[in-house]
Design a protein around this motif. Structure first.
Motif, PDB file in Angstrom:
ATOM      1  N   LEU A   1       1.009  -1.278  -0.189  1.00 16.58           N
ATOM      2  CA  LEU A   1       0.119  -0.258  -0.536  1.00 16.58           C
ATOM      3  C   LEU A   1       1.002   0.752  -0.247  1.00 16.58           C
ATOM      4  O   LEU A   1       0.374   2.188  -0.230  1.00 16.58           O
ATOM      5  N   LEU A   2       1.519   1.374   1.040  1.00 19.63           N
ATOM      6  CA  LEU A   2       2.472   2.871   0.451  1.00 19.63           C
ATOM      7  C   LEU A   2       3.677   2.450  -0.113  1.00 19.63           C
ATOM      8  O   LEU A   2       4.371   3.228  -1.119  1.00 19.63           O
ATOM      9  N   ALA A   3       5.174   1.796  -0.249  1.00 14.85           N
ATOM     10  CA  ALA A   3       6.097   1.151  -0.884  1.00 14.85           C
ATOM     11  C   ALA A   3       6.514   1.094  -2.940  1.00 14.85           C
ATOM     12  O   ALA A   3       6.818   1.840  -3.536  1.00 14.85           O
ATOM     13  N   ASN A   4       4.934   0.155  -2.713  1.00 16.35           N
ATOM     14  CA  ASN A   4       4.524   0.450  -4.100  1.00 16.35           C
ATOM     15  C   ASN A   4       4.095   1.862  -4.665  1.00 16.35           C
ATOM     16  O   ASN A   4       4.454   2.092  -6.104  1.00 16.35           O
ATOM     17  N   ASN A   5       3.195   2.200  -3.678  1.00 17.81           N
ATOM     18  CA  ASN A   5       2.264   2.913  -4.472  1.00 17.81           C
ATOM     19  C   ASN A   5       3.184   4.582  -4.498  1.00 17.81           C
ATOM     20  O   ASN A   5       3.459   5.635  -5.855  1.00 17.81           O
ATOM     21  N   ILE A   6       3.951   5.205  -3.609  1.00 15.57           N
ATOM     22  CA  ILE A   6       5.340   6.354  -3.880  1.00 15.57           C
ATOM     23  C   ILE A   6       6.180   5.809  -5.006  1.00 15.57           C
ATOM     24  O   ILE A   6       7.308   6.404  -5.793  1.00 15.57           O
ATOM     25  N   GLY A   7       6.792   4.346  -4.970  1.00 11.90           N
ATOM     26  CA  GLY A   7       7.160   4.403  -5.975  1.00 11.90           C
ATOM     27  C   GLY A   7       7.016   4.474  -7.286  1.00 11.90           C
ATOM     28  O   GLY A   7       7.930   4.902  -7.874  1.00 11.90           O
TER      29      GLY A   7
END
Length: 466
Positions: A201-207
């Motif tokens: 939810l966090l790393a992939n989306n901000i990546g």
């Protein structure tokens, strides 16, 4: 196979849990070893040979170090052999092409790159197996008589591919007898879901934000846009790696193991020294115990101590990758840590907390620029844009477009790098005895993460390449 894949979540993990929980206690290390080999060999079956070879060689080294531990000269030969073997294995597969291409660049063309794929996790498991005979030599650990149990330690799938680096002495007793309770199993599920949520939810989306900025056209670029990209990368690498570590620790708990923490809110640090006590703790501890202290640590002259810091950080940079940007990254932190050691820490401690924190975040962000771009020409161009030398405007409409589209995500990221959410949970759920909400939150998290995984085309693990 990665933890954030459907096949792991809904096929591999359920099978492993059923096998491990229904098998006799005496056979659980055997099944853990075999099932971990399946996990490792899912993507690279050939390199299982290297993993098994490393396991066997250091099991034998440990045996003979123990046998001759009262004859120091003989025991030391086996320790040296272990170090040479593991570093040779790591050096050949990870650094051979780097060395050859560097020599070719200097005009020495006698050798050619081999183009070998880097075995997944080799930087982690070689360090783990190498520490085993060293700890026996130091009498910090007892010898493991069962090669199956030793193999389970080396190949344990939760931490095999991207850590945390688990030293044998930390799990030796757990390999013989571990406490597998329902309470610990529940804690493991909770910790795993925290890590999965961080990753998906966090790393992939901000990546995706970082990747978008990285390929932006010249007309879209501005100083603040590039800074936003580096902020995004800093968030991505933290939630990616700490998420993996959380999942590894959670999986360990499910099987009765207590793995050491690997992150402790590093972005709240007030110095670079503090940051490296909170970031990738297992790697920092490994280099401290097996390189820094044997070199003399800080119990020596100031010049020797600074030399030790420099050597450790050059090695730390190289450990992360076979590229000159990682050497520069290690040198960058060596210089910062030496400056803090000499005088800056004393000055920082007298300044307001927000200045200490701002100083730390600024230099950490610059470090991620060095870390993210292996091409030194691209790296130079990115730094030029960030500091206003890239012939781009300070701010433009594209920057505000990115901010508007990602403002909620950015706020969640900023809050999540602090202990705030943990404090809220302990106060309003555990503290008010409404623990029934925990399984509800876990179920919601699993459903949402699954939906994102099904829909996602971007799901890397950044530390797999190390």
């Amino acid at each position: 196979m990665v933890f954030s894949s459907l096949i792991f979540l809904f096929v591999y993990l359920p099978i492993v849990l059923v096998v491990m929980k229904t098998s006799p206690l005496k056979l659980r290390n055997l099944f853990l070893f075999l099932l971990s080999l399946v996990f490792y060999g899912w993507g690279e079956p050939f390199y299982i040979v290297l993993l098994i070879l490393s396991t066997v060689v250091d099991y034998i080294n440990g045996y003979y170090v123990h046998k001759y531990r009262n004859q120091k000269k003989i025991a030391k030969r086996f320790v040296i052999f272990s170090i040479c073997f593991n570093l040779g294995l790591l050096g050949f597969f990870k650094y051979y092409d780097f060395i050859v291409m560097s020599l070719n660049g200097l005009g020495f063309n006698a050798l050619q790159p081999l183009g070998l794929a880097l075995p997944i996790g080799i930087s982690f498991y070689t360090f783990q197996t190498m520490s085993y005979p060293i700890d026996i030599y130091r009498k910090d650990a007892d010898v493991q008589t069962s090669i199956v149990s030793f193999g389970a330690y080396v190949a344990m799938f939760p931490q095999l591919i991207a850590g945390p680096i688990v030293r044998y002495k930390d799990v030796a007793e757990q390999l013989v007898s571990r406490n597998e309770t329902m309470d610990k199993f529940t804690q493991g599920i909770q910790r795993f879901m925290i890590g999965l949520s961080k990753k998906v939810l966090l790393a992939n989306n901000i990546g995706l934000v970082f990747e978008t900025i990285k390929v932006a056209s010249d007309s879209q670029m501005s100083v603040l846009t590039m800074w936003l990209g580096i902020f995004a990368y800093g968030f991505q690498i933290y939630f990616d790696f700490s998420g993996y570590s959380d999942m590894a620790i959670g999986l360990g708990k499910m099987f009765g193991f207590e793995l050491l923490e690997n992150f402790n809110y590093p972005y709240i640090s007030k110095s670079i020294t503090e940051f490296w006590r909170r970031w990738h703790i297992s790697l920092g501890t490994w280099f401290r115990d097996y390189v820094y202290i044997p070199l003399g640590g800080n119990r020596c002259s100031k010049i020797v101590n600074l030399r030790n810091i420099l050597l450790v950080w050059l090695l730390t940079g190289l450990w992360h990758g076979a590229s000159w940007n990682f050497v520069l990254w290690g040198l960058y932190f060596a210089i910062l840590l030496m400056i803090e050691k000499l005088f800056l820490l004393k000055i920082l401690q007298k300044l307001p907390a927000f200045i200490q924190h701002g100083y730390t975040i600024f230099f950490i962000l610059l470090s991620w620029v060095i870390f993210a771009f292996e091409d030194l020409g691209v790296l130079k161009g990115v730094l030029a844009i960030m500091f206003g030398f890239g012939d781009v405007p300070f701010v433009n409409d594209y920057f505000f477009y990115l901010i508007r589209n990602n403002i909620v995500l950015l706020i969640i990221l900023i809050v999540s790098v602090t202990p705030f959410m943990k404090m809220v949970y302990h106060k309003h759920i555990e503290g008010k005895k409404i623990e029934w909400m925990t399984p509800v939150l876990i179920l919601i998290g699993l459903i949402v993460c699954t939906a994102f995984i099904v829909d996602a085309s971007y799901n890397p693990f950044l530390y797999f390449r190390f």
